[in-house]
Motif scaffolding. Structure first.
Motif, PDB file in Angstrom:
ATOM      1  N   THR A 150       0.503  16.737 -13.394  1.00  0.00           N
ATOM      2  CA  THR A 150       2.262  15.644 -12.702  1.00  0.00           C
ATOM      3  C   THR A 150       1.155  14.408 -13.049  1.00  0.00           C
ATOM      4  N   LEU A 151       2.268  12.697 -12.593  1.00  0.00           N
ATOM      5  CA  LEU A 151       2.352  11.711 -13.504  1.00  0.00           C
ATOM      6  C   LEU A 151       0.439  11.207 -12.778  1.00  0.00           C
ATOM      7  N   ASP A 152       1.125  10.981 -11.160  1.00  0.00           N
ATOM      8  CA  ASP A 152      -0.296  10.682  -9.940  1.00  0.00           C
ATOM      9  C   ASP A 152      -1.559  11.245 -11.290  1.00  0.00           C
ATOM     10  N   ALA A 153      -1.377  12.996 -10.600  1.00  0.00           N
ATOM     11  CA  ALA A 153      -3.495  13.380 -11.470  1.00  0.00           C
ATOM     12  C   ALA A 153      -3.159  13.186 -12.505  1.00  0.00           C
ATOM     13  N   LEU A 154      -2.273  12.194 -13.654  1.00  0.00           N
ATOM     14  CA  LEU A 154      -2.961  12.414 -15.078  1.00  0.00           C
ATOM     15  C   LEU A 154      -3.163  10.693 -14.676  1.00  0.00           C
ATOM     16  N   VAL A 155      -2.619   9.605 -13.741  1.00  0.00           N
ATOM     17  CA  VAL A 155      -3.370   8.253 -13.894  1.00  0.00           C
ATOM     18  C   VAL A 155      -3.951   8.119 -13.235  1.00  0.00           C
ATOM     19  N   ARG A 156      -4.371   9.039 -11.847  1.00  0.00           N
ATOM     20  CA  ARG A 156      -5.598   9.348 -11.930  1.00  0.00           C
ATOM     21  C   ARG A 156      -7.554   9.803 -12.517  1.00  0.00           C
ATOM     22  N   SER A 157      -6.573  10.457 -13.524  1.00  0.00           N
ATOM     23  CA  SER A 157      -7.791  10.919 -14.577  1.00  0.00           C
ATOM     24  C   SER A 157      -8.059  10.046 -15.615  1.00  0.00           C
ATOM     25  N   LEU A 158      -6.751   9.302 -16.062  1.00  0.00           N
ATOM     26  CA  LEU A 158      -7.150   8.704 -17.248  1.00  0.00           C
ATOM     27  C   LEU A 158      -7.825   7.653 -16.097  1.00  0.00           C
ATOM     28  N   ALA A 159      -7.669   6.591 -14.980  1.00  0.00           N
ATOM     29  CA  ALA A 159      -8.653   5.683 -15.067  1.00  0.00           C
ATOM     30  C   ALA A 159     -10.442   5.980 -14.522  1.00  0.00           C
ATOM     31  N   GLU A 160     -10.421   7.414 -14.036  1.00  0.00           N
ATOM     32  CA  GLU A 160     -11.805   8.165 -14.603  1.00  0.00           C
ATOM     33  C   GLU A 160     -12.130   7.671 -15.477  1.00  0.00           C
ATOM     34  N   HIS A 161     -11.741   7.605 -16.983  1.00  0.00           N
ATOM     35  CA  HIS A 161     -12.170   7.470 -18.334  1.00  0.00           C
ATOM     36  C   HIS A 161     -12.160   6.018 -18.645  1.00  0.00           C
ATOM     37  N   GLY A 162     -11.346   5.116 -17.605  1.00  0.00           N
ATOM     38  CA  GLY A 162     -11.329   3.701 -18.151  1.00  0.00           C
ATOM     39  C   GLY A 162      -9.939   3.293 -18.751  1.00  0.00           C
ATOM     40  N   VAL A 163      -9.207   3.953 -18.433  1.00  0.00           N
ATOM     41  CA  VAL A 163      -7.792   3.936 -19.481  1.00  0.00           C
ATOM     42  C   VAL A 163      -7.160   3.555 -17.916  1.00  0.00           C
ATOM     43  N   GLU A 164      -6.237   2.415 -18.580  1.00  0.00           N
ATOM     44  CA  GLU A 164      -5.457   1.661 -16.673  1.00  0.00           C
ATOM     45  C   GLU A 164      -3.986   1.567 -17.438  1.00  0.00           C
ATOM     46  N   VAL A 165      -3.303   2.082 -16.392  1.00  0.00           N
ATOM     47  CA  VAL A 165      -1.302   2.698 -17.223  1.00  0.00           C
ATOM     48  C   VAL A 165      -1.109   2.214 -16.279  1.00  0.00           C
ATOM     49  N   GLU A 166       0.198   1.799 -16.466  1.00  0.00           N
ATOM     50  CA  GLU A 166       1.370   1.047 -15.296  1.00  0.00           C
ATOM     51  C   GLU A 166       2.608   2.059 -15.444  1.00  0.00           C
ATOM     52  N   PRO A 167       3.561   2.801 -15.490  1.00  0.00           N
ATOM     53  CA  PRO A 167       4.639   3.650 -15.493  1.00  0.00           C
ATOM     54  C   PRO A 167       5.773   2.496 -16.763  1.00  0.00           C
ATOM     55  N   ALA A 168       6.179   3.013 -17.652  1.00  0.00           N
ATOM     56  CA  ALA A 168       7.483   2.809 -18.128  1.00  0.00           C
ATOM     57  C   ALA A 168       8.136   2.417 -17.888  1.00  0.00           C
ATOM     58  N   ARG A 169       8.902   1.492 -18.244  1.00  0.00           N
ATOM     59  CA  ARG A 169      10.420   0.758 -17.481  1.00  0.00           C
ATOM     60  C   ARG A 169      11.485   1.472 -17.111  1.00  0.00           C
ATOM     61  N   TYR A 170      11.488   2.899 -18.034  1.00  0.00           N
ATOM     62  CA  TYR A 170      12.704   3.792 -18.190  1.00  0.00           C
ATOM     63  C   TYR A 170      12.388   5.056 -17.524  1.00  0.00           C
ATOM     64  N   ALA A 171      11.237   5.403 -18.961  1.00  0.00           N
ATOM     65  CA  ALA A 171      11.572   6.861 -18.620  1.00  0.00           C
ATOM     66  C   ALA A 171      10.261   7.120 -17.829  1.00  0.00           C
ATOM     67  N   PRO A 172      11.196   7.727 -17.080  1.00  0.00           N
ATOM     68  CA  PRO A 172       9.992   9.077 -15.975  1.00  0.00           C
ATOM     69  C   PRO A 172       8.324   9.063 -15.538  1.00  0.00           C
ATOM     70  N   ASP A 173       8.270   9.981 -17.374  1.00  0.00           N
ATOM     71  CA  ASP A 173       7.312  10.444 -17.616  1.00  0.00           C
ATOM     72  C   ASP A 173       6.576   9.735 -18.150  1.00  0.00           C
ATOM     73  N   GLY A 174       7.439   8.275 -18.467  1.00  0.00           N
ATOM     74  CA  GLY A 174       5.692   7.649 -19.537  1.00  0.00           C
ATOM     75  C   GLY A 174       5.597   6.245 -18.820  1.00  0.00           C
ATOM     76  N   LEU A 175       4.235   6.387 -19.420  1.00  0.00           N
ATOM     77  CA  LEU A 175       3.104   5.540 -18.953  1.00  0.00           C
ATOM     78  C   LEU A 175       2.736   4.699 -19.996  1.00  0.00           C
ATOM     79  N   ILE A 176       2.516   3.111 -19.900  1.00  0.00           N
ATOM     80  CA  ILE A 176       2.128   2.193 -21.067  1.00  0.00           C
ATOM     81  C   ILE A 176       0.545   2.095 -21.019  1.00  0.00           C
ATOM     82  N   VAL A 177      -0.061   2.443 -22.150  1.00  0.00           N
ATOM     83  CA  VAL A 177      -1.383   1.606 -21.495  1.00  0.00           C
ATOM     84  C   VAL A 177      -1.574   0.710 -21.974  1.00  0.00           C
ATOM     85  N   LYS A 178      -2.468   0.160 -20.534  1.00  0.00           N
ATOM     86  CA  LYS A 178      -2.478  -1.400 -20.605  1.00  0.00           C
ATOM     87  C   LYS A 178      -4.274  -1.867 -20.926  1.00  0.00           C
ATOM     88  N   SER A 179      -4.771  -0.613 -20.380  1.00  0.00           N
ATOM     89  CA  SER A 179      -6.882  -1.035 -21.207  1.00  0.00           C
ATOM     90  C   SER A 179      -7.258   0.368 -21.418  1.00  0.00           C
TER      91      SER A 179
END
Length: 178
Positions: free
Chosen positions: A89-118
């Motif tokens: 899921t989107l939320d699970a991926l966001v959490r998993s990425l955060a555990e590996h030091g990757v910060e993301v935010e939702p894409a502006r329009y695409a519901p499955d998109g994540l923009i990598v911030k760091s």
């Protein structure tokens, strides 16, 4: 690139030239920004745009707008990934990425998109697991427009490297013929 072009004998020369340019980049005789320099030369050469385009924007919109557009054009697009909802899921991926030091935010329009911030998701153990794919938001939106449902038949005539195809498959719950 010289090695890839099978011109290995030129590799040393090319690297030496590139190192020289890199060391002396601050000395390159680039056109100066107005009011000291010529506006068109600055837009064309210093901001790396075709003369015809720089001239058109300068004539139609003035220097300030043309400079902003060219500066925007020269800005690298952010890294965008798409969650594979067949595997997570989107939320699970966001959490998993955060555990590996990757910060993301939702894409502006695409519901499955994540923009990598760091960070870099491609340098984590998650890369290559199928939980996400590298795909810009515009490509994700193309799949949304097709809106495949389970049982749909879709002919993707632009299927390389397959990002939109896999996005449509995920949207249809992997129950469509694409």
């Amino acid at each position: 690139l010289t090695r890839r072009a099978r011109k290995t004998s030129a590799a040393g020369l090319v690297n030496a030239v590139l190192r020289g340019i890199s060391r002396n980049a601050h000395r390159l005789p680039l056109p100066r920004r107005p009011p000291e320099g010529d506006a068109l030369s600055y837009l064309e050469v210093s901001l790396s745009h075709p003369r015809w385009l720089a001239e058109r924007w300068l004539r139609r919109y003035g220097f300030d707008v043309a400079e902003r557009w060219e500066t925007f054009n020269n800005t690298a697009a952010p890294m965008t990934i798409r969650v594979n909802r067949l595997k997570t899921t989107l939320d699970a991926l966001v959490r998993s990425l955060a555990e590996h030091g990757v910060e993301v935010e939702p894409a502006r329009y695409a519901p499955d998109g994540l923009i990598v911030k760091s960070g870099n998701p491609l340098r984590t153990p998650l890369a290559g697991t199928g939980l996400f794919v590298l795909q810009d938001e515009a490509s994700q939106l193309v799949a949304l427009l097709a809106a495949p449902e389970p049982g749909s038949r879709v002919l993707d005539t632009c299927a390389s490297p397959g990002g939109k195809t896999t996005a449509m498959a995920a949207m249809a719950g992997d129950r469509a013929e694409i």
